[in-house]
Every structure is written in C-alpha cells, then in structure tokens.
Design a protein around this motif. Structure first.
Motif, PDB file in Angstrom:
ATOM      1  N   VAL A 120       0.777  -1.293   0.049  1.00  0.00           N
ATOM      2  CA  VAL A 120       0.089   0.039  -0.052  1.00  0.00           C
ATOM      3  C   VAL A 120       0.880   1.280   0.046  1.00  0.00           C
ATOM      4  O   VAL A 120       0.479   2.370  -0.716  1.00  0.00           O
ATOM      5  CB  VAL A 120      -0.990  -0.034   1.123  1.00  0.00           C
ATOM      6  N   PRO A 121       1.922   1.335   0.782  1.00  0.00           N
ATOM      7  CA  PRO A 121       2.762   2.561   0.798  1.00  0.00           C
ATOM      8  C   PRO A 121       3.318   2.942  -0.761  1.00  0.00           C
ATOM      9  O   PRO A 121       3.468   4.131  -0.857  1.00  0.00           O
ATOM     10  CB  PRO A 121       4.005   2.430   1.666  1.00  0.00           C
ATOM     11  N   HIS A 122       3.396   1.977  -1.718  1.00  0.00           N
ATOM     12  CA  HIS A 122       3.730   2.337  -2.688  1.00  0.00           C
ATOM     13  C   HIS A 122       2.713   2.578  -3.855  1.00  0.00           C
ATOM     14  O   HIS A 122       3.012   2.758  -5.038  1.00  0.00           O
ATOM     15  CB  HIS A 122       4.738   1.017  -3.581  1.00  0.00           C
ATOM     16  N   CYS A 123       1.604   2.602  -3.258  1.00  0.00           N
ATOM     17  CA  CYS A 123       0.474   2.784  -4.302  1.00  0.00           C
ATOM     18  C   CYS A 123      -0.175   4.229  -4.093  1.00  0.00           C
ATOM     19  O   CYS A 123       0.052   5.156  -3.161  1.00  0.00           O
ATOM     20  CB  CYS A 123      -0.707   1.961  -4.115  1.00  0.00           C
ATOM     21  N   ASP A 124      -0.994   4.372  -5.081  1.00  0.00           N
ATOM     22  CA  ASP A 124      -1.609   6.056  -5.163  1.00  0.00           C
ATOM     23  C   ASP A 124      -2.609   6.091  -3.823  1.00  0.00           C
ATOM     24  O   ASP A 124      -2.969   4.818  -3.387  1.00  0.00           O
ATOM     25  CB  ASP A 124      -2.364   6.436  -6.395  1.00  0.00           C
ATOM     26  N   GLU A 125      -3.415   7.175  -3.913  1.00  0.00           N
ATOM     27  CA  GLU A 125      -4.279   7.278  -2.746  1.00  0.00           C
ATOM     28  C   GLU A 125      -5.589   6.762  -2.844  1.00  0.00           C
ATOM     29  O   GLU A 125      -6.308   6.238  -2.074  1.00  0.00           O
ATOM     30  CB  GLU A 125      -4.584   9.040  -2.756  1.00  0.00           C
TER      31      GLU A 125
END
Length: 359
Positions: A319-324
């Motif tokens: 998730v930290p590497h994904c968009d909002e």
C-alpha cells in the motif's frame, strides 16, 4: 457459464461502468445509494429469483449469484436494497402468507422500501436464541419491548426485521417469533453507533411498547428459530462473505507495484478465491434444489472471513507504494475486516454449526 448468467453479468458491468460512484470495500454494508438500487430494479437486476407475481423474475439462485458477484467485484453502492433483497424477501416467500408477501415483496423488488436486521442484542452476541426482546399479544396485535444492537442501516431503513421471544419455554430455542416493524412507529428510537473510522452504519434500536399488527408476523408464532436457521443460509452463504475486499485485491494486482514474491502471493489468493466462488455456486445450486445448506453456508462464511483477513495482510506491505485510491480502499478494508468476522455469527458459532452438522 450459461448464456443467461453471462448476459446478467454484462448488464451489471454496463450499469456500474456508467454510474457515478467511487468503488469501495464492504460496499454492501456502507455503500448506500437508493437511486442505484432503483436503477438495478428498473433493469431487472433485483429480486432475480422471486416469482413474477411478487415483482421478481423467476430466475435461479445461480442467476442471482452472477448479479451479486459482479456488484461486489465493482464495489457498487448496494446497501439500500441488500438486506431486503437477500434475506427478507426470500424469508417472506418461504414462510410468509400471501397477504404479507403482496404487501412487501413488490416494494422490495422495486427498492421502494428497505430493511435493517434486528437480531443481535446487548450481551447476547451471536447466540440469537438468547434474545430478550419480548412480544406480547394485545387486542390489536402485538407489543414489542427490547433493545437491538449493531443494527446496520436502521437510521435509513423503512422497516426492521425483529426476532423476539413471544413465550417463555424450557428450551430457549422455542417460543421465538419473527416480526416486521415500521421504523417510524411510536416507541422506536434509533441511536447511532459511529465506528473508529467515523463511518455510521451501525445503530442501537430501542423498542418501547411498539405496536405491530398481527399480519406482520412472519410465518408461525413460536417457530422463529426453525425459520431463522433456514434464513441464515441466505445471509451466510453468499459471495459478500469473501468478496467484500475484492476492490482492494483488484487494485493492488493492477497497481504495477508487485514483485515476483508479491505475484506468487496474489496467485495463492486467487486460487483460494476460485474455491470460495465454487463453494458459493454449490450453495446456490442447493438452494435451487429446495435445500437449506446451513452447514455449507456456515463453512463458506468462516473460510470467507479468513480469506478477507488475508487479503488485508497481503495488501499491507504494498500500500505505501500505491496511489491514494488504493490507500483509501486499504483503510476501508482494515476497518471492515474485524466486523466481517462477527456479523452473521462469530467464528466459534460457525465452527459449532459445522461440527454438529458433520456428525
């Protein structure tokens, strides 16, 4: 897949693609959009299995599964009709008299009325047979007194399904009766229960000498436990028990952030999902055959929650590497996962049903 099922899936996909909404996890509980539900009805995608004379389309439970899978996969806002179409209508068709069916089923099929479930109570949890809400007869019908909790959607629903004790018996499973309550009735108080995420779909409902007409008894007085055991097959055996987190799973898989290890973990989840979907099809076939697959439904719910919990765990490092948008889905899933293990019956209750039914 049969042509009819494929056609139903296409119709749902077309509606979702053209509707203005934000896909969400757990949308069957929190995605409230009455206009969307009415449009589903207008397109013949609600009450698929119900008799035509009651507003339905005379289809199969496999047909309905095709519709519900696509709605859940799309994270569509279906909460306005979900309980009434999934559970109340089928219960009325199976246990209700002709007058009660005519009064409610066509309106439910058109998404013109909506239901919340008044089952759980303070201190009773998943042990529905221990309900303390009472029902006593009077000259005009019944009077209900008690308190229901974790009542999803009661603040927006028009009616409440209520399981109440109509007589005191030696066996707590006896003397239970199912009722319909108008939520605008005098004596009904709905108090919000706001979650840690700030969302409001849970409520506490106080019933203070609420009048219920005789015709709003579902089925046979005192036979509520047998009826509800059958009814819970509709609640526990559906794809909402394993597809609530699908929008997150799909978003992570399409994000492009997964490495080889991530793709292997995704493949393992996909294999488990295929098994759960097959399980749901088997349950739907059993209901089409006139059975009440209580054990299969409990098994599906138990395994489905474990799958959804594992979807959240799988997504966490990516998730930290994904968009909002993905992060928002993850937050929804994190808050929804604990609830999904409780509603409809906690894991120990499901395991007890499985063990007893497997003897």
């Amino acid at each position: 897949m049969k042509t009819a099922e494929r056609e139903l899936r296409t119709r749902v996909q077309e509606l979702c693609a053209g509707w203005d909404y934000t896909p969400a996890c757990d949308s069957w509980m929190s995605g409230y959009d009455p206009a969307f539900s009415k449009e589903l009805s207008r397109r013949g995608l609600l009450a698929v299995t119900w008799p035509e004379e009651l507003g339905g389309h005379g289809g199969t439970n496999l047909d309905r599964l095709a519709v519900t899978e696509e709605l859940l996969r799309a994270g569509a806002p279906v909460a306005a009709h979900w309980i009434g179409e999934r559970q109340i209508g089928p219960s009325l068709i199976r246990h209700g008299g002709p007058e009660l069916q005519r009064e409610f089923c066509p309106s439910l099929a058109r998404a013109e009325c909506s239901f919340a479930l008044g089952m759980s109570e303070p201190e009773s949890g998943s042990d529905l047979a221990s309900v303390r809400t009472t029902a006593r007869r009077d000259s005009s019908g019944w009077r209900l007194n008690g308190r229901k909790v974790w009542t999803s959607g009661a603040h927006v629903a028009t009616h409440l399904y209520v399981l109440a004790r109509s007589s005191k018996e030696d066996d707590k499973h006896d003397g239970l009766t199912e009722f319909i309550v108008d939520l605008s009735s005098p004596g009904v108080t709905v108090t919000p229960i706001v979650g840690m995420d700030g969302e409001h779909h849970f409520n506490e409902v106080l019933l203070d000498d609420v009048a219920v007409p005789e015709r709003w008894v579902i089925g046979t007085v005192g036979d509520g436990w047998r009826q509800i055991v059958n009814q819970l097959s509709f609640e526990r055996g559906g794809p909402e028990r394993f597809l609530s987190m699908y929008p997150l799973l799909a978003a992570i898989s399409e994000s492009g952030v997964l490495d080889e290890h991530g793709r292997i973990a995704l493949a393992a989840l996909a294999a488990r999902l295929a098994v759960l979907r097959r399980w749901a099809r088997d349950t739907a076939r059993a209901m089409d055959a006139g059975d009440s697959p209580v054990v299969a439904a409990a098994s599906s719910k138990y395994a489905g929650h474990r799958f959804e919990r594992d979807v959240v765990a799988f997504a966490r490092p990516w998730v930290p590497h994904c968009d909002e948008n993905v992060r928002a889905l993850y937050r929804q899933a994190v808050f929804a996962a604990p609830k999904s293990g409780i509603r409809g019956g906690a894991a120990p209750v499901m395991l007890s049903i499985i063990a007893k039914g497997s003897r």
